[in-house]
Design a protein around this motif. Structure first.
Motif, PDB file in Angstrom:
ATOM      1  N   GLU A  91      -3.819  -6.158   4.587  1.00  0.00           N
ATOM      2  CA  GLU A  91      -3.715  -4.917   4.043  1.00  0.00           C
ATOM      3  C   GLU A  91      -2.526  -4.656   3.249  1.00  0.00           C
ATOM      4  O   GLU A  91      -2.918  -3.753   2.156  1.00  0.00           O
TER       5      GLU A  91
ATOM      6  N   SER B 198      -3.424  -3.564  -0.776  1.00  0.00           N
ATOM      7  CA  SER B 198      -2.774  -2.295  -1.343  1.00  0.00           C
ATOM      8  C   SER B 198      -2.231  -2.310  -2.589  1.00  0.00           C
ATOM      9  O   SER B 198      -2.080  -1.716  -3.455  1.00  0.00           O
TER      10      SER B 198
ATOM     11  N   TRP C 192      -0.162   4.715   2.564  1.00  0.00           N
ATOM     12  CA  TRP C 192       1.386   4.483   2.745  1.00  0.00           C
ATOM     13  C   TRP C 192       2.145   5.724   2.210  1.00  0.00           C
ATOM     14  O   TRP C 192       1.686   6.381   1.785  1.00  0.00           O
TER      15      TRP C 192
ATOM     16  N   LEU D 157       3.323   1.923   6.392  1.00  0.00           N
ATOM     17  CA  LEU D 157       1.951   1.960   6.150  1.00  0.00           C
ATOM     18  C   LEU D 157       1.282   2.692   7.441  1.00  0.00           C
ATOM     19  O   LEU D 157       1.450   2.324   8.511  1.00  0.00           O
TER      20      LEU D 157
ATOM     21  N   ARG E 225      -1.709   2.372   9.380  1.00  0.00           N
ATOM     22  CA  ARG E 225      -2.816   1.259   9.456  1.00  0.00           C
ATOM     23  C   ARG E 225      -3.986   2.197   9.529  1.00  0.00           C
ATOM     24  O   ARG E 225      -5.287   1.602   9.269  1.00  0.00           O
TER      25      ARG E 225
ATOM     26  N   TYR F 105      -5.422   3.529   6.305  1.00  0.00           N
ATOM     27  CA  TYR F 105      -5.982   2.462   5.590  1.00  0.00           C
ATOM     28  C   TYR F 105      -7.359   1.874   6.119  1.00  0.00           C
ATOM     29  O   TYR F 105      -8.108   1.669   5.326  1.00  0.00           O
TER      30      TYR F 105
END
Length: 255
Positions: A72, A76, A110, A227, A229, A232
Motif C-alpha cells: 500500500e 501510493s 493519506w 495512512l 487503510r 486506501y
C-alpha cells in the motif's frame, strides 16, 4: 506545498480523482522498465525492512510492516510520482509538483496533522544525507531515523545503484528520501523529503560528499503523512491497475 491534506476526501471525491487520472493516462506508453534481477523477490513481497529506488526517490519500509501494508505504501508513492511527473514540471514548477504529489497521496487515503516545512542549508558541517536525517528524526522518531540511516548505507555501498540514483536525480538537483513505518501509536506513517542540491561538482555520491562552505546549497521541503487503510482499500484496485500498466522502474537495495 500549499495543499491542505489534513482530512481524507470523501469516497466520491477520491474515486472521481482516480478515475480522472485513469482517463488522462490511458493509452500513454510506459515510461519505465523494471530493473529487478531475474528471480528476485519484490521488496513488497518480503518480510523485514527494505528499500527501493523508484526513479529519483529512495523509498524505504521499516521492519514490522506486513506485506500488504508495504504494498500500500509503495503503490501510493508510485501513483503520486506517476501523476506528478506526467502533469507537472518538477524543475520549473516545484510548488505545483509538490501540491499534486500531496493531493494524490491524500486521494488514496493519506492525511497529515502537520504543516509543510522548508529548510535551506548553506553551511555543511555534515553531508546532505545527515541534514535530511535530522528532519526524519524530528518527524518519525529514533527508530525511523535509524532505519533511514540503514537505507543510506545500503545505497552508499552499492556503486551501480548510486550511479543510477545520481543519473535519475540529475546528481541531486531533484531527489526524494521517503522512509515509512509506524509511529509510537502504531499508525502507518510516511515522511516525504523533497530536496534540491545546487553544487559546483556533479558526483554520484552527492548525498554523502563533504561539501565545503559556499560550494553547495541544499533546499529541503518536508511533510509527514498517516495512512487510512480503509480509505486506501476503497481505491486499491483502480490504483494498482494504473501502477501495473505503467511498468515503473525500480531497483531493490539490500539492507
Amino acid at each position: 506545498m500549499e495543499f491542505n491534506s489534513g482530512v481524507v476526501p470523501t469516497l466520491e471525491q477520491r474515486i472521481d480523482f482516480v478515475e480522472k487520472a485513469e482517463l488522462a493516462l490511458r493509452g500513454k506508453p510506459a515510461r519505465f522498465r523494471s530493473l529487478s534481477s531475474a528471480g528476485a523477490v519484490r521488496a513488497a513481497e518480503k518480510e523485514g525492512q527494505d528499500a527501493i529506488l523508484i526513479n529519483n526517490t529512495l523509498l524505504s519500509c521499516m521492519e514490522g510492516l506486513s506485506r500488504a501494508e508495504k504494498k500500500e505504501i509503495k503503490n501510493s508513492v508510485r501513483f503520486a510520482e506517476l501523476l506528478s511527473d506526467e502533469f507537472k514540471n518538477e524543475s520549473t514548477d516545484l510548488a505545483g509538483w509538490l501540491q499534486l504529489y500531496s493531493r494524490t497521496l491524500n486521494h488514496v487515503g493519506w492525511y497529515t496533522d502537520r504543516n509543510p516545512g522548508e529548510r535551506v542549508y548553506r553551511e555543511f558541517s555534515s553531508d546532505a544525507s545527515q541534514k535530511i536525517m535530522t528532519t526524519v528524526k524530528e518527524l518519525g522518531g529514533d527508530l525511523m531515523s535509524g532505519h533511514c540511516q540503514a537505507a543510506f548505507s545500503a545505497l552508499r555501498g552499492n556503486s551501480s545503484s548510486l550511479a543510477y540514483y545520481a543519473k535519475a536525480s540529475q546528481h541531486g538537483s531533484l531527489f526524494q528520501i521517503m522512509p515509512s513505518g509506524r509511529d509510537e501509536k502504531g499508525k502507518l506513517t510516511l515522511v516525504l523529503n523533497h530536496a534540491r542540491l545546487s553544487a559546483q561538482r556533479r558526483i554520484d555520491g552527492f548525498l554523502f560528499f563533504k561539501w565545503e562552505t559556499e560550494t553547495a546549497v541544499l533546499r529541503h521541503n518536508y511533510l509527514s503523512f498517516y495512512l487510512d487503510r480503509d480509505a486506501y482499500a476503497q481505491t486499491r484496485e483502480k490504483v494498482e491497475a494504473l501502477i501495473e500498466s505503467s511498468d515503473m522502474e525500480e531497483i531493490e537495495l539490500r539492507l
